[in-house]
Design a protein around this motif. Structure first.
Motif, PDB file in Angstrom:
ATOM      1  N   THR A   1       0.836  -1.206   0.000  1.00 49.40           N
ATOM      2  CA  THR A   1       0.000   0.000   0.000  1.00 49.40           C
ATOM      3  C   THR A   1       0.865   1.248   0.000  1.00 49.40           C
ATOM      4  O   THR A   1       1.799   1.372   0.793  1.00 49.40           O
ATOM      5  CB  THR A   1      -0.907   0.016   1.244  1.00 49.40           C
ATOM      6  N   ALA A   2       0.532   2.187  -0.893  1.00 50.59           N
ATOM      7  CA  ALA A   2       1.220   3.475  -0.946  1.00 50.59           C
ATOM      8  C   ALA A   2       0.260   4.593  -0.561  1.00 50.59           C
ATOM      9  O   ALA A   2      -0.958   4.480  -0.762  1.00 50.59           O
ATOM     10  CB  ALA A   2       1.770   3.738  -2.344  1.00 50.59           C
ATOM     11  N   ALA A   3       0.815   5.653   0.005  1.00 54.53           N
ATOM     12  CA  ALA A   3       0.078   6.893   0.225  1.00 54.53           C
ATOM     13  C   ALA A   3       0.816   7.977  -0.549  1.00 54.53           C
ATOM     14  O   ALA A   3       1.968   8.288  -0.248  1.00 54.53           O
ATOM     15  CB  ALA A   3       0.006   7.231   1.707  1.00 54.53           C
ATOM     16  N   ILE A   4       0.170   8.519  -1.564  1.00 50.46           N
ATOM     17  CA  ILE A   4       0.784   9.479  -2.486  1.00 50.46           C
ATOM     18  C   ILE A   4       0.241  10.875  -2.156  1.00 50.46           C
ATOM     19  O   ILE A   4      -0.986  11.077  -2.134  1.00 50.46           O
ATOM     20  CB  ILE A   4       0.446   9.113  -3.943  1.00 50.46           C
ATOM     21  N   PHE A   5       1.141  11.808  -1.935  1.00 50.54           N
ATOM     22  CA  PHE A   5       0.739  13.165  -1.584  1.00 50.54           C
ATOM     23  C   PHE A   5       1.226  14.146  -2.646  1.00 50.54           C
ATOM     24  O   PHE A   5       2.431  14.226  -2.911  1.00 50.54           O
ATOM     25  CB  PHE A   5       1.334  13.573  -0.227  1.00 50.54           C
TER      26      PHE A   5
ATOM     27  N   SER B   1       1.161   3.205   9.933  1.00 53.40           N
ATOM     28  CA  SER B   1       0.460   2.024   9.416  1.00 53.40           C
ATOM     29  C   SER B   1       1.374   1.134   8.591  1.00 53.40           C
ATOM     30  O   SER B   1       0.942   0.075   8.121  1.00 53.40           O
ATOM     31  CB  SER B   1      -0.742   2.458   8.570  1.00 53.40           C
ATOM     32  N   GLY B   2       2.620   1.581   8.383  1.00 48.44           N
ATOM     33  CA  GLY B   2       3.567   0.781   7.618  1.00 48.44           C
ATOM     34  C   GLY B   2       3.436   0.916   6.125  1.00 48.44           C
ATOM     35  O   GLY B   2       3.953   0.084   5.372  1.00 48.44           O
ATOM     36  N   HIS B   3       2.773   1.970   5.663  1.00 50.79           N
ATOM     37  CA  HIS B   3       2.601   2.180   4.231  1.00 50.79           C
ATOM     38  C   HIS B   3       3.815   2.891   3.627  1.00 50.79           C
ATOM     39  O   HIS B   3       4.576   3.554   4.330  1.00 50.79           O
ATOM     40  CB  HIS B   3       1.343   3.017   3.964  1.00 50.79           C
ATOM     41  N   PHE B   4       3.974   2.755   2.317  1.00 51.30           N
ATOM     42  CA  PHE B   4       5.002   3.458   1.562  1.00 51.30           C
ATOM     43  C   PHE B   4       4.488   4.865   1.280  1.00 51.30           C
ATOM     44  O   PHE B   4       3.460   5.035   0.617  1.00 51.30           O
ATOM     45  CB  PHE B   4       5.285   2.720   0.254  1.00 51.30           C
TER      46      PHE B   4
ATOM     47  N   SER C   1      -3.974   1.708  -2.718  1.00 47.88           N
ATOM     48  CA  SER C   1      -3.227   2.919  -2.378  1.00 47.88           C
ATOM     49  C   SER C   1      -4.117   4.158  -2.300  1.00 47.88           C
ATOM     50  O   SER C   1      -5.262   4.166  -2.763  1.00 47.88           O
ATOM     51  CB  SER C   1      -2.101   3.132  -3.392  1.00 47.88           C
ATOM     52  N   TRP C   2      -3.540   5.216  -1.723  1.00 45.27           N
ATOM     53  CA  TRP C   2      -4.226   6.480  -1.475  1.00 45.27           C
ATOM     54  C   TRP C   2      -3.551   7.600  -2.265  1.00 45.27           C
ATOM     55  O   TRP C   2      -2.345   7.580  -2.476  1.00 45.27           O
ATOM     56  CB  TRP C   2      -4.146   6.846   0.012  1.00 45.27           C
ATOM     57  N   LEU C   3      -4.357   8.570  -2.691  1.00 44.73           N
ATOM     58  CA  LEU C   3      -3.828   9.792  -3.289  1.00 44.73           C
ATOM     59  C   LEU C   3      -4.499  10.982  -2.638  1.00 44.73           C
ATOM     60  O   LEU C   3      -5.736  11.016  -2.511  1.00 44.73           O
ATOM     61  CB  LEU C   3      -4.088   9.833  -4.795  1.00 44.73           C
ATOM     62  N   TYR C   4      -3.688  11.968  -2.242  1.00 42.76           N
ATOM     63  CA  TYR C   4      -4.180  13.223  -1.685  1.00 42.76           C
ATOM     64  C   TYR C   4      -3.695  14.354  -2.595  1.00 42.76           C
ATOM     65  O   TYR C   4      -2.492  14.576  -2.721  1.00 42.76           O
ATOM     66  CB  TYR C   4      -3.639  13.438  -0.274  1.00 42.76           C
TER      67      TYR C   4
END
Length: 241
Positions: free
Chosen positions: A7-11, A107-110, A178-181
């Motif tokens: 899982t990635a979180a992209i900002f 949370s251990g995400h990238f 994954s997430w994008l903000y």
């Protein structure tokens, strides 16, 4: 154990993670420090005028922000980026971005930041936030100096999606998890690629689009700004990207 739970979180950086535009602020910092080559520095006011008259696009401005570094030593650009961040950008990081970055890291995400702004200033933001990767627009370095040749892709719209997807593939991260903000309608191609899109600080037309698509909307306006000293970014405004 699956690294990062795939899982990635992209900002996005500009006008979401930051209250302001990193590339604009860095360009005006170089302008005010008279660090640019004279022929490039003389063009900046006219470029801003043309953009304000809608004769240049946001992508044009993303490219200008990197090409204005032509002829400067890479080591000097890194030093300028560090000084610019400490003076102008650190105080502009939004509290909403800080909360979400910490949550994803715990949370251990990238965690990845991505912007069309020059790589040097994006690196400074990423280093401060201790994220796993930072993507910005890069120019080729020859004999230790920046050239006007942008290393593809330009990190904007489809180019930004391609750059982010290359990182996700390298780390075996799943876009669907994954997430994008981001605040930017230019990031719609990237919003469509992730499973958890979050639209931040959207302008009215993009807010309407986000609501039609069922994308979550958040407001990240609050930032800490100690003192009342003037800021070049407040004087010159934002180019977007």
């Amino acid at each position: 154990m699956v690294p990062f739970d795939r899982t990635a979180a992209i900002f996005d950086v500009d006008d979401s993670l930051l209250d302001g535009n990193a590339g604009t602020i860095f360009t005006w910092y170089l302008y005010n420090q008279k660090a640019m080559r004279p022929e490039m520095r003389s063009r900046i006011p006219r470029i801003i005028y043309e953009y304000a008259r809608h004769r240049l696009t946001e992508q044009d401005m993303v490219e200008v922000g990197s090409r204005c570094q032509q002829g400067l030593y890479a080591d000097d650009l890194r030093a300028h980026a560090h000084a610019c961040f400490e003076r102008h950008l650190r105080k502009r990081i939004t509290s909403g971005a800080m909360r979400h970055i910490r949550r994803h890291l715990l949370s251990g995400h990238f965690v990845l930041i991505a912007s069309g702004s020059p790589q040097y200033i994006v690196d400074e933001v990423g280093r401060h936030l201790r994220v796993h990767a930072a993507i910005g627009t890069r120019t080729r370095i020859v004999d230790g100096k920046a050239t006007d040749q942008i290393v593809p892709p330009v990190v904007f719209r489809e180019g930004k999606r391609a750059a982010v997807e290359a990182v996700l593939e390298r780390w075996d991260l799943d876009p669907a998890r994954s997430w994008l903000y981001s605040d930017s309608v230019a990031d719609v191609p990237l919003f469509e690629a992730v499973g958890n899109p979050v639209v931040v600080n959207p302008k009215a037309p993009f807010r309407a689009l986000a609501e039609r698509r069922g994308w979550e909307v958040q407001e990240w306006r609050e930032r800490n700004r100690p003192g009342d000293q003037p800021d070049i970014a407040d004087e010159w405004g934002s180019w977007g990207g």
